[in-house]
Every structure is written in C-alpha cells, then in structure tokens.
Write a protein that holds these residues in place. Sequence first.
Motif, short mmCIF file in Angstrom:
data_model
loop_
_atom_site.label_atom_id
_atom_site.label_comp_id
_atom_site.label_asym_id
_atom_site.label_seq_id
_atom_site.Cartn_x
_atom_site.Cartn_y
_atom_site.Cartn_z
N PHE A 305 50.90 -3.84 -8.95
CA PHE A 305 51.19 -2.53 -9.51
C PHE A 305 49.97 -1.61 -9.47
CE2 PHE A 305 54.94 -4.61 -11.25
CZ PHE A 305 55.88 -3.62 -11.07
N ALA A 306 48.79 -2.16 -9.66
CA ALA A 306 47.59 -1.33 -9.53
C ALA A 306 47.41 -0.87 -8.09
CB ALA A 306 46.36 -2.11 -9.99
N HIS A 307 47.74 -1.76 -7.15
CA HIS A 307 47.64 -1.41 -5.73
C HIS A 307 48.63 -0.30 -5.37
CE1 HIS A 307 46.82 -2.15 -1.47
NE2 HIS A 307 48.13 -2.06 -1.27
N LEU A 308 49.85 -0.40 -5.88
CA LEU A 308 50.85 0.62 -5.61
C LEU A 308 50.52 1.93 -6.31
CD1 LEU A 308 54.06 -1.57 -5.99
CD2 LEU A 308 53.07 -0.74 -3.86
N PHE A 309 49.97 1.82 -7.50
CA PHE A 309 49.66 3.01 -8.29
C PHE A 309 48.51 3.82 -7.70
CE2 PHE A 309 47.43 4.75 -12.15
CZ PHE A 309 48.32 5.79 -12.34
N ASN A 312 43.62 7.27 -9.75
CA ASN A 312 42.67 8.35 -9.44
C ASN A 312 41.37 8.20 -10.20
OD1 ASN A 312 44.46 9.74 -7.73
ND2 ASN A 312 45.47 10.71 -9.48
N LYS A 313 41.45 7.68 -11.41
CA LYS A 313 40.30 7.61 -12.29
C LYS A 313 39.28 6.61 -11.75
CE LYS A 313 39.17 7.17 -17.21
NZ LYS A 313 39.74 6.89 -18.56
N VAL A 314 38.04 7.08 -11.58
CA VAL A 314 36.97 6.23 -11.07
C VAL A 314 36.24 5.58 -12.24
CG1 VAL A 314 34.83 6.16 -9.74
CG2 VAL A 314 36.70 7.69 -9.04
N ILE A 315 36.15 4.25 -12.22
CA ILE A 315 35.48 3.50 -13.27
C ILE A 315 34.39 2.65 -12.62
CG2 ILE A 315 35.75 1.80 -15.12
CD1 ILE A 315 38.68 2.59 -15.30
N ILE A 317 31.92 -0.34 -11.68
CA ILE A 317 32.28 -1.75 -11.63
C ILE A 317 31.77 -2.51 -12.85
CG2 ILE A 317 30.23 -2.43 -10.31
CD1 ILE A 317 32.12 -4.42 -8.83
N LYS A 318 30.61 -2.11 -13.40
CA LYS A 318 30.12 -2.80 -14.58
C LYS A 318 31.06 -2.57 -15.77
CE LYS A 318 26.99 0.89 -16.17
NZ LYS A 318 25.59 1.21 -16.56
N ASN A 319 31.66 -1.39 -15.84
CA ASN A 319 32.64 -1.12 -16.90
C ASN A 319 33.91 -1.93 -16.70
OD1 ASN A 319 30.74 0.70 -17.71
ND2 ASN A 319 32.03 2.51 -17.55
N LEU A 320 34.32 -2.09 -15.43
CA LEU A 320 35.49 -2.90 -15.14
C LEU A 320 35.28 -4.35 -15.52
CD1 LEU A 320 36.45 -1.42 -11.64
CD2 LEU A 320 37.76 -1.17 -13.76
N LEU A 321 34.10 -4.87 -15.21
CA LEU A 321 33.79 -6.25 -15.58
C LEU A 321 33.74 -6.42 -17.09
CD1 LEU A 321 31.02 -7.01 -12.91
CD2 LEU A 321 33.36 -7.88 -12.94
N LEU A 322 33.20 -5.42 -17.78
CA LEU A 322 33.18 -5.48 -19.24
C LEU A 322 34.59 -5.44 -19.81
CD1 LEU A 322 31.59 -5.46 -21.89
CD2 LEU A 322 31.50 -2.95 -21.74
N ILE A 376 38.59 -3.92 -9.36
CA ILE A 376 37.32 -4.51 -8.96
C ILE A 376 37.29 -4.74 -7.45
CG2 ILE A 376 35.87 -6.58 -9.16
CD1 ILE A 376 36.86 -6.79 -12.09
N GLN A 377 38.43 -5.22 -6.92
CA GLN A 377 38.51 -5.43 -5.47
C GLN A 377 38.29 -4.13 -4.70
OE1 GLN A 377 42.21 -4.94 -3.68
NE2 GLN A 377 40.70 -4.28 -2.20
N ARG A 378 38.77 -3.02 -5.22
CA ARG A 378 38.56 -1.72 -4.57
C ARG A 378 37.08 -1.40 -4.43
NH1 ARG A 378 42.88 2.07 -4.39
NH2 ARG A 378 44.81 1.20 -5.25
N LYS A 379 36.31 -1.86 -5.41
CA LYS A 379 34.87 -1.59 -5.37
C LYS A 379 34.15 -2.53 -4.39
CE LYS A 379 34.73 1.52 -8.72
NZ LYS A 379 34.21 2.90 -8.54
#
Length: 496
Positions: A305-309, A312-315, A317-322, A376-379
């Motif tokens: 669903f994240a892949h399909l969605f 737009n919002k850029v986060i 990677i350290k925030n994503l891991l947190l 995370i994979q996008r990054k």
Amino acid sequence: KPIGDIPVTNKQRFDRIAAILLFLVAIFGLLMYMGKGFTVRYAQDDYCYGYRLNKYGFLANQIDSYTNDTEYNGNRYSLTFSYNVIERLGGPDFYPVVPALYILLWWVGIALILKKILRRDEGRNLIWLSFGLAAVFVFFAIYLSPQQYQVFFWFSAQQTYFAPMVMFTIVLLMFFHFSDLEKIRGYHWILLGILTFYAGGFSESTTAWFLAVIGLLVIFSWAGKHPSFSSPKGRSLLLYIFGLTGCAAIALVISPSNAVSSRTEISPIFEALTISFKYGLDFLVDMFRVAPIPYSLLVVIGYLFAHLFNPNKVIPIKNLLLMFLVNNVVLYLICVVVMFPTSYAMSAYAGPRALTPAHMSLLINLMTSGWLLERIQRKILPVFSEKPVYSIILSNVLGILLALYVGRAVYFENRDFALHQERAEAWDLREEMIISTVEDGTLDVTIPAFDSIYEITELTENPGHWVNKCAAQYYGAETIKAVENYQGIGIYPLGK
C-alpha cells in the motif's frame, strides 16, 4: 512503447489493477463474515441477560446488575445496556443483524480515519485506498482472531470485546472530525463524552488498552508537531477522551458486583506488572509461532500500500528508523497493558477473548511496519519505486499473490457456512417448540440438545444447570431439559 518507458499515469493504472483485485477479494471476505453473522442465535449468558431484563425492567435491571451479583459480569454497565436495547428490539429475532452491522460500521469507521490521516499528511483524498486498506485490515482481524466466533459473532463476547473496538473507532473518528472544525460546540463535547464513557464500560482489558492508546497520543501531542494532535483543540480533545476513559475504568472497578463476584485472589500490583511484561512478550512470540505466514503477509500488505500510495511527504531515513523502533516498542507496551487486568485480578495469562485488543494492535503494527519499510527502501534502493517497469512488476506480483492468499482464506472460512445455516434453522425450530409447549401449559420442557459451538456452553440434559435455569426463566418455563437427537434433530457440531 516498450514497457520500460511506460508513462507515470499509465503506471498508476497498472498499479491499481493489483490493488483493486486485492480489495475485491477482501470485501468478498467481509460479506462472507457478515452473512455468517445472520446464522448466530442466543446461547449461554444471552438467556440470563434476557430474563433479568424481563424480570426487573430496563432501568432497574441496569442498576441491579451493577450493584448485585449476577450470572454474568454486571459491572460492565455498557454490556448490560446493550443487551437491554437488543432485547427490546426483538432479542433473538433482531440479534442476527448485529454482527453484520458492527463489521460494516467498523470497516467504514477505519476507512474514514485513514482518509482523514492521508489527506492531512499528504494533501490527497484517496478514498479507494482508504476503504481498500480498511477492508483488508478488518478481514485479517476477523480471520486471525484467537477466538473468532466468540469475539465477532456470539453476542456476549462480541459486546464485551468487539463492540468497544467499534465504539472506540468512532470516538477516534469524532476526534479527527472535531479537531478540523473551526469551533467545537457544546453538543460536540456531550456526544463525544457519552460515546467515550459508553465505549469504556464493556470490558476491563479493552478499556485499559484504549486508555493506554490515548495516553500515548497525549504524550505525542506535546512531544510532536502533528496538526491533528498538537493543536490546542487536539490536545483538549485527547485529554477529554483520556479523562472519560479513565472514569469508565474506575466505574468498572468500583462496581459492588465486581467485588462480590471476584473468585480469585488479587495479585500485588508490582508482581502483576512484572508478570504482564513477560506475558506481553509471550503473546507476540505465540502469535508468530502459530501463524507465521499470514502475520508476515500483513507486513507485505503494508509495504504494497505504501508502494501504491507513493507518498509525497519526505521523511529523513533516521526519522523513519526511529519511527520503526517506536512502533515496535509501543506495540510491546500496549500488549503489557492488555495483560495487566487479568494478571492483577486473576494472576493468570489473558484468555483468547481478552487478547483481542493486543491482537488488533499487532495487526496495526505489522501493516505500519510494512509501510515504513517501503519508505526506508525508497531511500536505500529507490529503483523499485522510481523505474516504472520495476514498480509495475513488483506491485502486481505482490497484489496478485496476496489476493490469492486472501481468496484461499475466504474459501476455507466459508466451508462450514451451510452447517451454520442448518444449525440456525434448527435453533429457530427448537425455540418454537419451547414457546408452544409453554403456551400449552406444560412448564417442564424437553427439547433437542445441540453440541457446544466454539466452546460456548449449550443447554444440557440437567435442568439445574445455570444455562438451563436462565433459559427456563427467559421463556417462562419451570424447567428445560435438552436431550440429544430428540425428535430426530441432530446436535450440529461446530468448532471442534
């Protein structure tokens, strides 16, 4: 054109094929469960709630069950209220529509919350994604439930554990809606307060769970900067919901009937808390040991669903891991909270029905983890998201595989549907036998016995059994005795 040069707009069309296929299969599964709900009939505690309402009346029964010992947990004031309402609406004649109504209401409520979150965070109004993701979540919530039939279909356990989930979902939806309003009016506060206090009166474990969830959101409202939670209106609403949920928890605990019906020694708080930390971990390990494939697939669903969605919002990677770390820590703490009421009151591991809040939290965690892993994979490896050909292959392969698995689950879940229908028809016939026998003046009634369905106690051959006594008072008989194969009617075994 070569497939590698597919424009973005066509890529989105290809991506949605897999998503729509998965949505349709999940929705078909929900319709199957809703249909199964129409085959449910009264059993066990249902007769006791019904006869007490007929004996005392609506208001007196509400008060008496809260203050005196009963065959059921009378301290759960919302549970008694729901029974009173359902019984007044027709009892066994009305109840079969309730499971379908709850499933539909829960699905729509979750979808509208997702729609609001996606629109607030991303500025996009993706109704199809919200309703599709909600359908998949609700299907897996029912399919993987530790005690599916009792929690989602049998009225007593359904009202104890599923109904508050639906109510709390509506409370959260009202929170998001009211926080968007320019001004919150007085009747908004009243409606939210009534529903919150009502939702908190069904079950100790479910109320403790929601109290923990709202408490974490209160902390987040002060620590974070999310517009829904960190605004003055958002914080005020969260504190209001938290306070009323706490009041509901107190109302459950201080009920005189709660003290009277307690049959086990209460554990010291510190000891119960220590055991709850162990039980919380045991629960997570047990769930994956019992069904590793479907729980792993929930992570895949969140990823898809994240892949399909395509957020737009850029986060960073350290925030994503947190966020990934916090997501899992919060899950564990919530599981500990769900375990605590049973550890404290009964010095025991929570039963399958009481695990419902922890199970819902686990499903949310897994899908959220999949969503974060895709971000995370996008990054780290953006090619699967940025190159159209890879993106199309990935989304369609995952979507089709998931749709096949859900379709397989729907098939196996539907195999005993005919037996449920036959049992319901036999139950209706048996009830007609009881009513006609009593109307003819015979107050010692003999009826066909049914086998226990998913561990729910049925009417027995012993007229002195508590279920038989409740049923006799419910129908106005002196005694009711259930005999196997009476007048050639079978026992209809289910849930073995």
